[in-house]
Design an enzyme around this catalytic site. Structure first.
Site, PDB file in Angstrom:
ATOM      1  N   PRO A  79       0.812  -1.220   0.000  1.00 24.61           N
ATOM      2  CA  PRO A  79       0.000   0.000   0.000  1.00 24.61           C
ATOM      3  C   PRO A  79       0.845   1.269   0.000  1.00 24.61           C
ATOM      4  CG  PRO A  79      -0.646  -1.517   1.764  1.00 24.61           C
ATOM      5  CD  PRO A  79       0.644  -1.998   1.225  1.00 24.61           C
ATOM      6  N   GLU A  80       0.615   2.116  -0.961  1.00 21.90           N
ATOM      7  CA  GLU A  80       1.207   3.451  -1.000  1.00 21.90           C
ATOM      8  C   GLU A  80       0.053   4.452  -0.882  1.00 21.90           C
ATOM      9  OE1 GLU A  80       4.103   3.835  -4.206  1.00 21.90           O
ATOM     10  OE2 GLU A  80       4.395   1.682  -4.208  1.00 21.90           O
TER      11      GLU A  80
ATOM     12  N   LYS B 101       1.638   7.526   3.811  1.00 24.18           N
ATOM     13  CA  LYS B 101       1.085   6.168   3.844  1.00 24.18           C
ATOM     14  C   LYS B 101       0.516   5.821   5.217  1.00 24.18           C
ATOM     15  CE  LYS B 101       5.014   4.972   0.964  1.00 24.18           C
ATOM     16  NZ  LYS B 101       6.189   4.100   0.866  1.00 24.18           N
TER      17      LYS B 101
ATOM     18  N   ARG C 161      16.290  -1.786  -3.315  1.00 29.11           N
ATOM     19  CA  ARG C 161      14.981  -1.854  -3.931  1.00 29.11           C
ATOM     20  C   ARG C 161      15.130  -1.887  -5.441  1.00 29.11           C
ATOM     21  NH1 ARG C 161      14.692  -0.875   1.057  1.00 29.11           N
ATOM     22  NH2 ARG C 161      12.765  -0.514   2.180  1.00 29.11           N
TER      23      ARG C 161
END
Length: 274
Positions: A2-3, A53, A263
């Site tokens: 979730p962003e 967030k 990432r």
DNA sequence: GTACGGCCCTGTTAGC
DNA sequence: TGCTAACAGGGCCGTA
């Protein structure tokens, strides 16, 4: 994962259900990440909000319930409360926190990987939550302009993508939307300095991709579900993230991926030159 | 203050 | 087929 668009979708769904409701009982998984959920016992929800967030629910005792969904967190409201006659949720092995409401419904927090966290703090005091405390402006804040964005980016010489993920230049951008915004603005994720014009392009791009994400109900690659259990549709609108090796939709060159700060970044080597 | 590495977690996937 | 290792990654913390 979730962003901002996913968290905003959930906030919009949960807010009307929770405001005015009182928590009569609460429980949690023993991990310190989730035990603060129990501190929200006996309070009434007065407000629903979001910063980046983080979901922020105002409580009637001057505190706030803060929930970060991490990678796999899901919030939902069960109409049946804890009625034992109702069939158990198959995901209950991953139930990390719950709040029994005064209308016998149950607000549940599931999180398979336990990357999320829950806190109850005095309203506005985020000193114990570093990322929230130092978070940059909301991307849709009308008083936040590209000049401020550029100045915030200029504070660090780390790669631009690392900066976006830090939440400091602007709040709410995670790995997916960072790749999307950088692709849209034609900026290489490893760029360490960008000019004012490109910063303006990037801020515009961030607003476009996040706005589109909200319109599409979020991005579901695997785990994300909204508060009503539905998948989002934004995965069908992604231009860069998850498309490594496939042709760039602008120039047809194959997209590449590289690891930046642990990432994966996906970008177009032709459109997003350094 | 900034940079950076390691850690937390567990389901899924790749490789043998 | 079954096992093992690698991978995914947001935020936090310790160290330099």
């Amino acid at each position: 994962m979730p962003e901002l668009p996913e968290v905003e979708t959930i906030r919009r769904q949960l807010g009307p259900e929770l405001i005015g409701r009182r928590v009569v009982e609460a429980g949690s998984h023993p991990s310190a990440k989730f035990t603060p959920a129990r501190d929200a016992t006996g309070v009434e929800f007065t407000e629903d909000g979001r910063r980046g967030k983080f979901l922020i629910f105002g409580l009637d005792d001057g505190r706030e319930l803060i929930i970060h969904l991490g990678m796999t967190g899901r919030l939902a409201i069960r109409s049946s409360g804890r009625d034992p006659s109702v069939e158990e949720d198959p995901d209950d092995a991953y139930l990390r926190a719950w709040w029994l409401l005064d209308d016998r419904r149950l607000l549940t927090y599931h999180d398979v990987r336990r990357f999320g966290r829950i806190r109850v703090v005095s309203a506005g005091d985020y000193s114990s939550i570093p990322t929230l405390h130092t978070a940059g402006p909301e991307p849709f804040d009308e008083t936040f302009d590209s000049e401020q964005f550029w100045q915030r980016l200029a504070r660090s010489r780390r790669p631009i993508k690392v900066q976006l993920l830090s939440q400091r230049p602007v709040a709410g951008v995670g790995n997916i939307y960072a790749d999307e915004a950088l692709w849209l603005a034609k900026i290489n994720p490893k760029a360490t300095r960008i000019g004012k014009g490109r910063a303006a392009d990037l801020l515009d791009a961030i607003r476009v991709v996040l706005g589109r994400g909200i319109e599409n109900g979020g991005t579901t690659l695997r785990d994300y579900r909204d508060a009503e259990g539905r998948s989002g549709d934004n995965q069908n609108a992604l231009e860069a993230y998850g498309r490594v090796g496939r042709p760039c939709r602008r120039c047809s060159n194959a997209l590449r991926s590289t690891v930046i700060d642990n990432r994966v970044a996906t970008w177009c080597p032709h459109c997003q030159r350094r």
